[in-house]
Write a protein that holds these residues in place. Structure first.
Motif, mmCIF file in Angstrom:
data_model
loop_
_atom_site.group_PDB
_atom_site.id
_atom_site.type_symbol
_atom_site.label_atom_id
_atom_site.label_comp_id
_atom_site.label_asym_id
_atom_site.label_seq_id
_atom_site.Cartn_x
_atom_site.Cartn_y
_atom_site.Cartn_z
ATOM 1 N N ALA A 2 7.987 3.132 -9.903
ATOM 2 C CA ALA A 2 8.856 2.358 -9.017
ATOM 3 C C ALA A 2 9.233 1.040 -9.672
ATOM 4 C CB ALA A 2 8.151 2.097 -7.696
ATOM 5 N N THR A 3 10.477 0.649 -9.477
ATOM 6 C CA THR A 3 10.946 -0.600 -10.057
ATOM 7 C C THR A 3 10.550 -1.800 -9.220
ATOM 8 O OG1 THR A 3 13.037 -0.489 -8.860
ATOM 9 C CG2 THR A 3 12.965 0.564 -11.033
ATOM 10 N N GLY A 4 10.265 -1.583 -7.949
ATOM 11 C CA GLY A 4 9.898 -2.668 -7.064
ATOM 12 C C GLY A 4 11.096 -3.375 -6.467
ATOM 13 N N ALA A 5 12.301 -3.046 -6.929
ATOM 14 C CA ALA A 5 13.503 -3.694 -6.417
ATOM 15 C C ALA A 5 13.817 -3.229 -5.005
ATOM 16 C CB ALA A 5 14.688 -3.422 -7.342
ATOM 17 N N ASN A 6 13.467 -2.024 -4.671
ATOM 18 C CA ASN A 6 13.749 -1.457 -3.363
ATOM 19 C C ASN A 6 12.421 -1.258 -2.641
ATOM 20 O OD1 ASN A 6 14.023 0.469 -1.270
ATOM 21 N ND2 ASN A 6 15.843 1.300 -2.211
ATOM 22 N N PRO A 7 12.188 -1.973 -1.524
ATOM 23 C CA PRO A 7 10.885 -1.863 -0.868
ATOM 24 C C PRO A 7 10.572 -0.471 -0.318
ATOM 25 C CG PRO A 7 12.354 -3.325 0.372
ATOM 26 C CD PRO A 7 13.053 -2.965 -0.904
ATOM 27 N N ILE A 8 11.587 0.295 0.077
ATOM 28 C CA ILE A 8 11.329 1.654 0.568
ATOM 29 C C ILE A 8 10.909 2.548 -0.593
ATOM 30 C CG2 ILE A 8 12.347 3.697 1.640
ATOM 31 C CD1 ILE A 8 14.021 1.793 3.381
ATOM 32 N N ALA A 9 11.603 2.451 -1.716
ATOM 33 C CA ALA A 9 11.226 3.241 -2.894
ATOM 34 C C ALA A 9 9.828 2.874 -3.367
ATOM 35 C CB ALA A 9 12.245 3.028 -4.013
ATOM 36 N N ASN A 50 14.231 10.020 -5.336
ATOM 37 C CA ASN A 50 15.400 9.150 -5.436
ATOM 38 C C ASN A 50 16.117 9.072 -4.098
ATOM 39 O OD1 ASN A 50 16.138 11.982 -6.296
ATOM 40 N ND2 ASN A 50 18.158 11.127 -5.926
ATOM 41 N N ALA A 51 16.851 7.992 -3.913
ATOM 42 C CA ALA A 51 17.625 7.808 -2.692
ATOM 43 C C ALA A 51 18.804 8.769 -2.701
ATOM 44 C CB ALA A 51 18.118 6.370 -2.579
ATOM 45 N N TYR A 72 15.563 10.062 1.350
ATOM 46 C CA TYR A 72 15.076 10.192 -0.021
ATOM 47 C C TYR A 72 14.780 11.650 -0.327
ATOM 48 C CZ TYR A 72 14.721 5.323 -1.264
ATOM 49 O OH TYR A 72 15.032 4.041 -1.600
ATOM 50 N N GLN A 73 15.159 12.063 -1.533
ATOM 51 C CA GLN A 73 14.781 13.379 -2.038
ATOM 52 C C GLN A 73 13.502 13.198 -2.842
ATOM 53 O OE1 GLN A 73 17.474 16.569 -3.814
ATOM 54 N NE2 GLN A 73 16.775 15.462 -5.618
ATOM 55 N N LEU A 136 14.006 16.607 1.581
ATOM 56 C CA LEU A 136 14.685 15.364 1.919
ATOM 57 C C LEU A 136 13.906 14.742 3.069
ATOM 58 C CD1 LEU A 136 18.457 16.395 1.894
ATOM 59 C CD2 LEU A 136 17.109 15.374 0.043
ATOM 60 N N TYR A 137 13.626 13.449 2.953
ATOM 61 C CA TYR A 137 12.841 12.730 3.951
ATOM 62 C C TYR A 137 13.665 11.577 4.523
ATOM 63 C CZ TYR A 137 8.910 15.384 2.229
ATOM 64 O OH TYR A 137 8.074 16.424 1.876
#
Length: 143
Positions: A2-9, A50-51, A72-73, A136-137
């Motif tokens: 995770a990149t941490g840029a997206n809190p959901i990811a 991924n989104a 997200y898939q 898909l979630y």
């Protein structure tokens, strides 16, 4: 990773890498979970997420965000002529995510549910076959 840029990811990454029943089936263990794309040459099995529909804010009373809605898939990738191992890993993904409580920085997770199945083969050079299974979630979160 995770990149941490997206809190959901980032929350998905944390939930998946914390599921030992899942990571125990991956070639690289907890290092076998990737956001968007696995590195070139990565040996399966691994998990990629991924989104599919990035978080869309739902507004109430003008500019106040009532909740965020994202899809997200999340899928297992295995190599071979059968998708059975990918199916086993997909079951562990589902155990980790479906109905789970995610810890999302800056948000309260309201709902996490599998809404559709992902299942397809991919043929590569040299007759290799990669199997993709997962789902898909839908994730709803309140700021």
């Amino acid at each position: 990773m995770a990149t941490g840029a997206n809190p959901i990811a980032a929350a998905i990454f944390t939930k998946l890498t914390g599921a030992s029943a899942l990571t125990g089936l991956l070639n690289a263990g907890t290092a076998g979970v990737f956001e968007t794309l696995a590195p070139e040459g990565e040996d399966p099995p691994y998990v990629v997420y991924n989104a599919q529909s990035p978080s869309t804010p739902v507004y109430a009373f003008g500019t106040a965000v009532k909740w965020e809605d994202a899809i997200y898939q999340v899928q297992a990738v295995t190599e071979g002529h059968t998708a059975a191992a990918a199916g086993t890993i997909a079951d562990k993904i589902d155990d980790a995510l479906n109905g789970a409580t995610l810890t999302i920085t800056g948000y309260t997770a309201m709902y996490v549910a599998r809404i559709q199945t992902v299942d397809y083969p991919e043929l590569a050079a040299g007759g290799k076959r990669f199997n993709h299974r997962g789902g898909l979630y839908r994730i709803l979160a309140r700021p």
